[in-house]
Design a protein around this motif. Structure first.
Motif, PDB file in Angstrom:
ATOM      1  N   LEU A 267       0.831  -1.196   0.000  1.00 42.25           N
ATOM      2  CA  LEU A 267       0.000   0.000   0.000  1.00 42.25           C
ATOM      3  C   LEU A 267       0.867   1.248   0.000  1.00 42.25           C
ATOM      4  O   LEU A 267       1.951   1.278   0.593  1.00 42.25           O
ATOM      5  CB  LEU A 267      -0.917   0.012   1.226  1.00 42.25           C
ATOM      6  N   ALA A 268       0.386   2.288  -0.680  1.00 42.91           N
ATOM      7  CA  ALA A 268       1.090   3.571  -0.686  1.00 42.91           C
ATOM      8  C   ALA A 268       1.084   4.166   0.715  1.00 42.91           C
ATOM      9  O   ALA A 268       0.132   3.994   1.480  1.00 42.91           O
ATOM     10  CB  ALA A 268       0.417   4.523  -1.669  1.00 42.91           C
ATOM     11  N   LYS A 269       2.154   4.859   1.044  1.00 40.19           N
ATOM     12  CA  LYS A 269       2.277   5.487   2.360  1.00 40.19           C
ATOM     13  C   LYS A 269       2.505   6.989   2.171  1.00 40.19           C
ATOM     14  O   LYS A 269       3.644   7.440   2.066  1.00 40.19           O
ATOM     15  CB  LYS A 269       3.416   4.844   3.145  1.00 40.19           C
ATOM     16  N   PRO A 270       1.429   7.767   2.108  1.00 42.35           N
ATOM     17  CA  PRO A 270       1.578   9.217   1.930  1.00 42.35           C
ATOM     18  C   PRO A 270       2.357   9.827   3.097  1.00 42.35           C
ATOM     19  O   PRO A 270       2.176   9.442   4.252  1.00 42.35           O
ATOM     20  CB  PRO A 270       0.135   9.725   1.922  1.00 42.35           C
ATOM     21  N   TRP A 271       3.211  10.770   2.762  1.00 40.38           N
ATOM     22  CA  TRP A 271       3.993  11.446   3.803  1.00 40.38           C
ATOM     23  C   TRP A 271       3.894  12.947   3.569  1.00 40.38           C
ATOM     24  O   TRP A 271       4.523  13.491   2.663  1.00 40.38           O
ATOM     25  CB  TRP A 271       5.443  10.984   3.759  1.00 40.38           C
ATOM     26  N   THR A 272       3.081  13.612   4.353  1.00 48.41           N
ATOM     27  CA  THR A 272       2.879  15.060   4.201  1.00 48.41           C
ATOM     28  C   THR A 272       2.985  15.738   5.568  1.00 48.41           C
ATOM     29  O   THR A 272       1.987  16.263   6.085  1.00 48.41           O
ATOM     30  CB  THR A 272       1.509  15.362   3.564  1.00 48.41           C
ATOM     31  N   PRO A 273       4.172  15.717   6.163  1.00 48.10           N
ATOM     32  CA  PRO A 273       4.323  16.385   7.468  1.00 48.10           C
ATOM     33  C   PRO A 273       4.186  17.891   7.372  1.00 48.10           C
ATOM     34  O   PRO A 273       3.921  18.560   8.364  1.00 48.10           O
ATOM     35  CB  PRO A 273       5.743  15.978   7.893  1.00 48.10           C
ATOM     36  N   ILE A 274       4.383  18.443   6.161  1.00 46.54           N
ATOM     37  CA  ILE A 274       4.225  19.881   5.947  1.00 46.54           C
ATOM     38  C   ILE A 274       3.219  20.062   4.812  1.00 46.54           C
ATOM     39  O   ILE A 274       3.591  20.060   3.633  1.00 46.54           O
ATOM     40  CB  ILE A 274       5.562  20.551   5.586  1.00 46.54           C
ATOM     41  N   PRO A 275       1.933  20.197   5.122  1.00 46.77           N
ATOM     42  CA  PRO A 275       0.915  20.303   4.064  1.00 46.77           C
ATOM     43  C   PRO A 275       1.168  21.452   3.100  1.00 46.77           C
ATOM     44  O   PRO A 275       0.936  21.334   1.904  1.00 46.77           O
ATOM     45  CB  PRO A 275      -0.381  20.506   4.865  1.00 46.77           C
ATOM     46  N   LEU A 276       1.633  22.593   3.621  1.00 42.79           N
ATOM     47  CA  LEU A 276       1.953  23.740   2.770  1.00 42.79           C
ATOM     48  C   LEU A 276       3.442  24.035   2.906  1.00 42.79           C
ATOM     49  O   LEU A 276       3.931  24.293   4.003  1.00 42.79           O
ATOM     50  CB  LEU A 276       1.139  24.971   3.167  1.00 42.79           C
ATOM     51  N   SER A 277       4.162  24.016   1.786  1.00 43.48           N
ATOM     52  CA  SER A 277       5.598  24.246   1.813  1.00 43.48           C
ATOM     53  C   SER A 277       5.914  25.725   2.013  1.00 43.48           C
ATOM     54  O   SER A 277       5.042  26.591   1.886  1.00 43.48           O
ATOM     55  CB  SER A 277       6.230  23.765   0.504  1.00 43.48           C
ATOM     56  N   ALA A 278       7.189  26.008   2.293  1.00 42.08           N
ATOM     57  CA  ALA A 278       7.627  27.397   2.439  1.00 42.08           C
ATOM     58  C   ALA A 278       7.401  28.171   1.149  1.00 42.08           C
ATOM     59  O   ALA A 278       7.018  29.351   1.172  1.00 42.08           O
ATOM     60  CB  ALA A 278       9.099  27.434   2.837  1.00 42.08           C
ATOM     61  N   HIS A 279       7.611  27.519   0.005  1.00 38.78           N
ATOM     62  CA  HIS A 279       7.407  28.185  -1.279  1.00 38.78           C
ATOM     63  C   HIS A 279       5.947  28.594  -1.471  1.00 38.78           C
ATOM     64  O   HIS A 279       5.656  29.649  -2.044  1.00 38.78           O
ATOM     65  CB  HIS A 279       7.855  27.271  -2.422  1.00 38.78           C
ATOM     66  N   LYS A 280       5.021  27.749  -0.987  1.00 42.90           N
ATOM     67  CA  LYS A 280       3.603  28.089  -1.077  1.00 42.90           C
ATOM     68  C   LYS A 280       3.306  29.359  -0.284  1.00 42.90           C
ATOM     69  O   LYS A 280       2.592  30.257  -0.756  1.00 42.90           O
ATOM     70  CB  LYS A 280       2.746  26.928  -0.558  1.00 42.90           C
ATOM     71  N   HIS A 281       3.842  29.419   0.927  1.00 38.99           N
ATOM     72  CA  HIS A 281       3.605  30.596   1.763  1.00 38.99           C
ATOM     73  C   HIS A 281       4.228  31.839   1.143  1.00 38.99           C
ATOM     74  O   HIS A 281       3.648  32.936   1.208  1.00 38.99           O
ATOM     75  CB  HIS A 281       4.177  30.363   3.166  1.00 38.99           C
ATOM     76  N   GLN A 282       5.410  31.684   0.535  1.00 38.92           N
ATOM     77  CA  GLN A 282       6.028  32.820  -0.142  1.00 38.92           C
ATOM     78  C   GLN A 282       5.165  33.291  -1.318  1.00 38.92           C
ATOM     79  O   GLN A 282       5.041  34.492  -1.570  1.00 38.92           O
ATOM     80  CB  GLN A 282       7.423  32.439  -0.614  1.00 38.92           C
ATOM     81  N   GLY A 283       4.583  32.339  -2.027  1.00 36.03           N
ATOM     82  CA  GLY A 283       3.677  32.691  -3.121  1.00 36.03           C
ATOM     83  C   GLY A 283       2.453  33.424  -2.626  1.00 36.03           C
ATOM     84  O   GLY A 283       2.016  34.416  -3.237  1.00 36.03           O
ATOM     85  N   TYR A 284       1.898  32.958  -1.499  1.00 32.51           N
ATOM     86  CA  TYR A 284       0.744  33.648  -0.921  1.00 32.51           C
ATOM     87  C   TYR A 284       1.132  35.058  -0.457  1.00 32.51           C
ATOM     88  O   TYR A 284       0.334  36.008  -0.581  1.00 32.51           O
ATOM     89  CB  TYR A 284       0.174  32.850   0.245  1.00 32.51           C
ATOM     90  N   ALA A 285       2.324  35.194   0.101  1.00 31.26           N
ATOM     91  CA  ALA A 285       2.788  36.514   0.539  1.00 31.26           C
ATOM     92  C   ALA A 285       2.863  37.468  -0.651  1.00 31.26           C
ATOM     93  O   ALA A 285       2.435  38.628  -0.566  1.00 31.26           O
ATOM     94  CB  ALA A 285       4.154  36.395   1.212  1.00 31.26           C
ATOM     95  N   LEU A 286       3.406  36.983  -1.763  1.00 34.22           N
ATOM     96  CA  LEU A 286       3.489  37.820  -2.967  1.00 34.22           C
ATOM     97  C   LEU A 286       2.096  38.239  -3.429  1.00 34.22           C
ATOM     98  O   LEU A 286       1.894  39.397  -3.853  1.00 34.22           O
ATOM     99  CB  LEU A 286       4.208  37.053  -4.076  1.00 34.22           C
ATOM    100  N   GLN A 287       1.133  37.335  -3.337  1.00 36.32           N
ATOM    101  CA  GLN A 287      -0.237  37.678  -3.721  1.00 36.32           C
ATOM    102  C   GLN A 287      -0.802  38.782  -2.824  1.00 36.32           C
ATOM    103  O   GLN A 287      -1.438  39.725  -3.320  1.00 36.32           O
ATOM    104  CB  GLN A 287      -1.118  36.430  -3.646  1.00 36.32           C
ATOM    105  N   TRP A 288      -0.580  38.673  -1.511  1.00 40.88           N
ATOM    106  CA  TRP A 288      -1.091  39.702  -0.595  1.00 40.88           C
ATOM    107  C   TRP A 288      -0.438  41.049  -0.863  1.00 40.88           C
ATOM    108  O   TRP A 288      -1.110  42.093  -0.858  1.00 40.88           O
ATOM    109  CB  TRP A 288      -0.871  39.280   0.858  1.00 40.88           C
ATOM    110  N   PHE A 289       0.890  41.044  -1.069  1.00 41.48           N
ATOM    111  CA  PHE A 289       1.579  42.305  -1.338  1.00 41.48           C
ATOM    112  C   PHE A 289       1.112  42.917  -2.660  1.00 41.48           C
ATOM    113  O   PHE A 289       0.974  44.141  -2.774  1.00 41.48           O
ATOM    114  CB  PHE A 289       3.090  42.081  -1.361  1.00 41.48           C
ATOM    115  N   THR A 290       0.882  42.065  -3.643  1.00 42.01           N
ATOM    116  CA  THR A 290       0.386  42.550  -4.933  1.00 42.01           C
ATOM    117  C   THR A 290      -0.999  43.162  -4.782  1.00 42.01           C
ATOM    118  O   THR A 290      -1.291  44.241  -5.337  1.00 42.01           O
ATOM    119  CB  THR A 290       0.347  41.416  -5.958  1.00 42.01           C
ATOM    120  N   MET A 291      -1.846  42.468  -4.017  1.00 40.13           N
ATOM    121  CA  MET A 291      -3.188  43.010  -3.771  1.00 40.13           C
ATOM    122  C   MET A 291      -3.108  44.350  -3.045  1.00 40.13           C
ATOM    123  O   MET A 291      -3.876  45.283  -3.338  1.00 40.13           O
ATOM    124  CB  MET A 291      -4.008  42.016  -2.953  1.00 40.13           C
TER     125      MET A 291
END
Length: 255
Positions: free
Chosen positions: A206-230
């Motif tokens: 069986l597959a064993k998913p491993w997601t100890p960090i659901p959102l990576s640092a890059h994702k948060h940086q992308g969200y930060a750029l979106q907020w600053f752009t807004m």
């Protein structure tokens, strides 16, 4: 009614207040996302170090659980399945497929908490009444080597919502949230504070998913750029709107 100049001042003040408030909120959200990115980077560094460290024995694992989060540590234990009962955590998604994470409970020693062991991901049938037909691990001593994880409790929904079934004379428990404290109360025995995901399980692929960090640092940086752009777009829009709205009135007041 107030004079035109008074109305103009009130309107200008209101526009300025709204602009500053919304702009500040958007910028703060951007910096919050950047802060979360730093935390995720630090957490990823910690996880990498734990994966490279020596495996813990069960006593060290249990003692460590009283002091810090356990996700990412590796353990090496020998245990025996308590029974043939399969536990299914529902509403899981792996590679775009909805299904369950299957578990079985192991006893490591007679005096220590039992250990919840992940067997892996299994796809769900479209009919919820049809459960996966899984063969449990044998009730014999088995060496378990792998990494452990803990899941944060959802403050909005942390109840187990247990359903119990019998399939081919095997008991199955289906539940919605991985709340180890509540699960321990359900089975009537203390459980270790983290779940083991073994590297290998016998007779299972069986597959064993491993997601100890659901959102990576890059994702948060992308969200930060979106907020600053807004924030930048909003500020530009409000400045343009203020200029278009109040400039003629300002000139009229001066004359």
């Amino acid at each position: 009614m107030g004079s035109p100049s008074r109305v103009w001042r009130l309107s200008t003040g209101l526009l300025l207040l709204v602009t500053v408030s919304v702009f500040s909120i958007l910028v703060k959200l951007g910096f919050w996302q950047l802060d979360r990115a730093v935390q995720k980077q630090q957490w990823q560094t910690t996880l990498t170090a734990r994966q490279a460290a020596s495996e813990l024995d069960y006593a060290a694992f249990i003692n460590l659980g009283n002091a810090e989060p356990l996700t990412g540590y590796r353990i090496n234990v020998t245990g025996t399945a308590v029974n043939s009962q399969i536990l299914l955590l529902e509403n899981q998604v792996y590679n775009g497929q909805v299904g369950y994470l299957a578990y079985q409970i192991f006893e490591i020693t007679t005096t220590q908490p039992w250990l919840l062991v992940e067997l892996g991901f299994v796809a769900a049938n479209k009919d919820r009444r049809i459960l996966p037909d899984l063969m449990p691990l044998p009730l014999t001593p088995y060496q378990l080597i792998g990494r452990v994880y803990q899941r944060q409790t959802n403050p909005l929904s942390d109840q187990l919502y247990v359903e119990e079934f019998t399939v081919k004379n095997r008991e199955i428990i289906r539940f919605q949230n991985l709340n180890l404290v509540a699960l321990a109360e359900k089975i009537g025995h203390e459980l270790a504070p983290a779940v083991l995901q073994p590297d290998v399980t016998p007779n299972m692929n069986l597959a064993k998913p491993w997601t100890p960090i659901p959102l990576s640092a890059h994702k948060h940086q992308g969200y930060a750029l979106q907020w600053f752009t807004m924030a930048a777009v909003f500020l530009s829009l409000m400045l343009w709107l203020g200029w278009k709205t109040f400039k003629p009135k300002n000139e009229a007041v001066k004359t």
